[in-house]
Enzyme design. Structure first.
Site, PDB file in Angstrom:
ATOM      1  N   LYS A  86      -7.852   9.133 -17.449  1.00 20.39           N
ATOM      2  CA  LYS A  86      -8.222   9.875 -18.646  1.00 20.39           C
ATOM      3  C   LYS A  86      -7.035   9.965 -19.617  1.00 20.39           C
ATOM      4  O   LYS A  86      -6.515   8.961 -20.058  1.00 20.39           O
ATOM      5  CB  LYS A  86      -8.760  11.242 -18.240  1.00 20.39           C
ATOM      6  N   ARG A 126       0.832  -1.211   0.000  1.00 16.01           N
ATOM      7  CA  ARG A 126       0.000   0.000   0.000  1.00 16.01           C
ATOM      8  C   ARG A 126       0.863   1.256   0.000  1.00 16.01           C
ATOM      9  O   ARG A 126       0.518   2.270  -0.593  1.00 16.01           O
ATOM     10  CB  ARG A 126      -0.931   0.007   1.230  1.00 16.01           C
ATOM     11  N   ASP A 168      -6.799  20.842 -10.635  1.00 14.15           N
ATOM     12  CA  ASP A 168      -7.085  19.608 -11.362  1.00 14.15           C
ATOM     13  C   ASP A 168      -6.880  19.910 -12.844  1.00 14.15           C
ATOM     14  O   ASP A 168      -7.642  20.650 -13.451  1.00 14.15           O
ATOM     15  CB  ASP A 168      -8.526  19.168 -11.098  1.00 14.15           C
ATOM     16  N   TYR A 188     -16.428  19.033 -11.359  1.00 14.01           N
ATOM     17  CA  TYR A 188     -16.809  17.677 -11.774  1.00 14.01           C
ATOM     18  C   TYR A 188     -17.845  17.139 -10.794  1.00 14.01           C
ATOM     19  O   TYR A 188     -17.737  17.347  -9.581  1.00 14.01           O
ATOM     20  CB  TYR A 188     -15.552  16.807 -11.812  1.00 14.01           C
TER      21      TYR A 188
END
Length: 412
Positions: A224, A74, A199, A127
């Site tokens: 994306k 992790r 962003d 968003y």
């Protein structure tokens, strides 16, 4: 800073054994942070599918723990580390932290840096899932969110208080494809001692690098453009080494635990190698499609940053090298016309993601209306009308995309 933190910062900013100082962006997107000699001369980055790591002695185990917890997958994985270093280099950051999704990146950022009683300033349009988090999630933790119209950076002056910890916004804005002035917003925020996070998913570092314009932190949905193939989820936070160490040691280790899988990291590294070529094609086709749509009598408006008619055209040209493949449009026939037009498309796919090789289109108002059956508070982001469609222009031939759109429009 402790000695362990000093070591981590040195590692984050060190030059790999492959000397790429002075190499161009496209070359670094393929090579930075990876030395074949360290991985049995494998040309492709290996995928380390392990959940934990062994050590030759207890002392070595303790030393690894002191240097940031290189004990468990992790917190550390060689494949994800290469991706972090490469993205940081391309964005001009000291360090990076990759996570399981773009929303994991936003959640890790906010929950690590802000606490009860703190204030977060956001642009009024976000968003949809980010909007849901700031409206519904963060108030549960006692974090106050203040929505401001950042199209005028001076609006920050009346919004910042002594409890403001961060200003966050997207540019280009999802789904409007409007542009915010990064340098102007950063100047006003920094004058009051407040950090700025951007962003930059719609642009990718191939077209826009917010840190060079004054931002402190950049996040991307790696799902994306950076991955670009629609086959992996991921997110990244990029910035200074001290902040990124905090995000890894608190946000990733025990607040969210939203680790990126090494296989996804491998896929994203693969996609990154063609980022420069893909963004050039997305941008060229995006402009051609936007121009064709703007000329069609059934289209009421088109929002694409590099169109001369775009209200933020000047800012876009100043802070982006190309316009990307994202655009928004509305029809003369509004909501119902959008639904009819989308159902007539034969090549462009009706889907909610973006940045893929495939062209994708969706109608936010239709989805929002359907969601009201299970979430009565569902609503469109500020500035998003019932007529808006978001189109992600893919890598198909632009003439084929234009023909598909025109036949769909001609039939409504």
């Amino acid at each position: 800073m402790t000695s362990a933190e000093d070591q981590l910062e040195a590692e984050a900013t060190s030059t790999p054994s492959r000397n790429d100082v002075g190499l161009a962006f496209a070359t670094r997107a393929i090579h930075h942070g990876y030395d074949l000699a360290g991985f049995s001369n494998s040309v492709q980055t290996p995928v380390f599918l392990t959940s934990t790591y062994g050590f030759e002695s207890v002392a070595a185990n303790e030393a690894a723990a002191a240097l940031g917890g290189r004990l468990y997958a992790r917190e550390y994985n060689p494949t994800t580390e290469i991706l972090e270093k490469r993205l940081a280099n391309l964005e001009g950051a000291e360090a990076g932290l990759v996570l399981a999704s773009g929303m994991a990146a936003f959640g890790t950022l906010i929950l690590s840096l802000l606490s009860q009683g703190d204030e977060l300033i956001v642009h009024k349009t976000l968003y949809s899932n980010t909007l849901a988090m700031v409206e519904q999630g963060l108030p549960q933790f006692g974090i106050k969110v203040v929505a401001v119209d950042l199209s005028n950076p001076s609006n920050l002056n009346g919004a910042i208080t002594d409890r403001t910890r961060l200003v966050f916004f997207e540019t280009p804005i999802n789904p409007l494809s409007r542009i915010l002035d990064i340098a102007g917003i950063a100047e006003h925020a920094h004058s009051r001692g407040v950090k700025v996070a951007v962003d930059s998913t719609f642009a990718s570092p191939a077209l826009q690098r917010p840190l060079e314009l004054g931002a402190d932190i950049v996040i991307h949905s790696l799902t994306k453009y950076i991955n670009g193939h629609g086959d992996a989820l991921g997110g990244v936070i990029l910035g200074d080494a001290k902040t990124l160490h905090l995000l890894r040691e608190t946000g990733l280790r025990y607040l969210t635990g939203a680790a990126l899988s090494p296989l996804s990291a491998f896929l994203i590294l693969r996609g990154l190698k063609t980022l420069t070529l893909r963004m050039a094609r997305h941008s060229a086709s995006g402009l051609a499609v936007a121009q064709a749509l703007e000329a069609h009598p059934a289209v009421a408006w088109v929002s694409y940053p590099f169109l001369g008619s775009h209200p933020d055209h000047e800012i876009a040209r100043r802070q982006m090298s190309q316009g990307s493949g994202m655009l928004a449009l509305g029809l003369q026939t509004g909501f119902e016309g959008a639904r009819r037009m989308m159902d007539r498309l034969k090549l462009i796919i009706r889907a909610v993601s973006l940045g893929d090789a495939d062209s994708l289109i969706y109608h936010p108002a239709s989805l929002t209306r359907s969601r009201k059956s299970i979430r009565t508070d569902a609503h469109l982001p500020d500035g998003v009308g019932d007529d808006l469609m978001r189109l992600s222009v893919g890598l198909e031939d632009a003439a084929d995309l234009i023909a598909d759109l025109e036949q769909a429009l001609d039939g409504i």
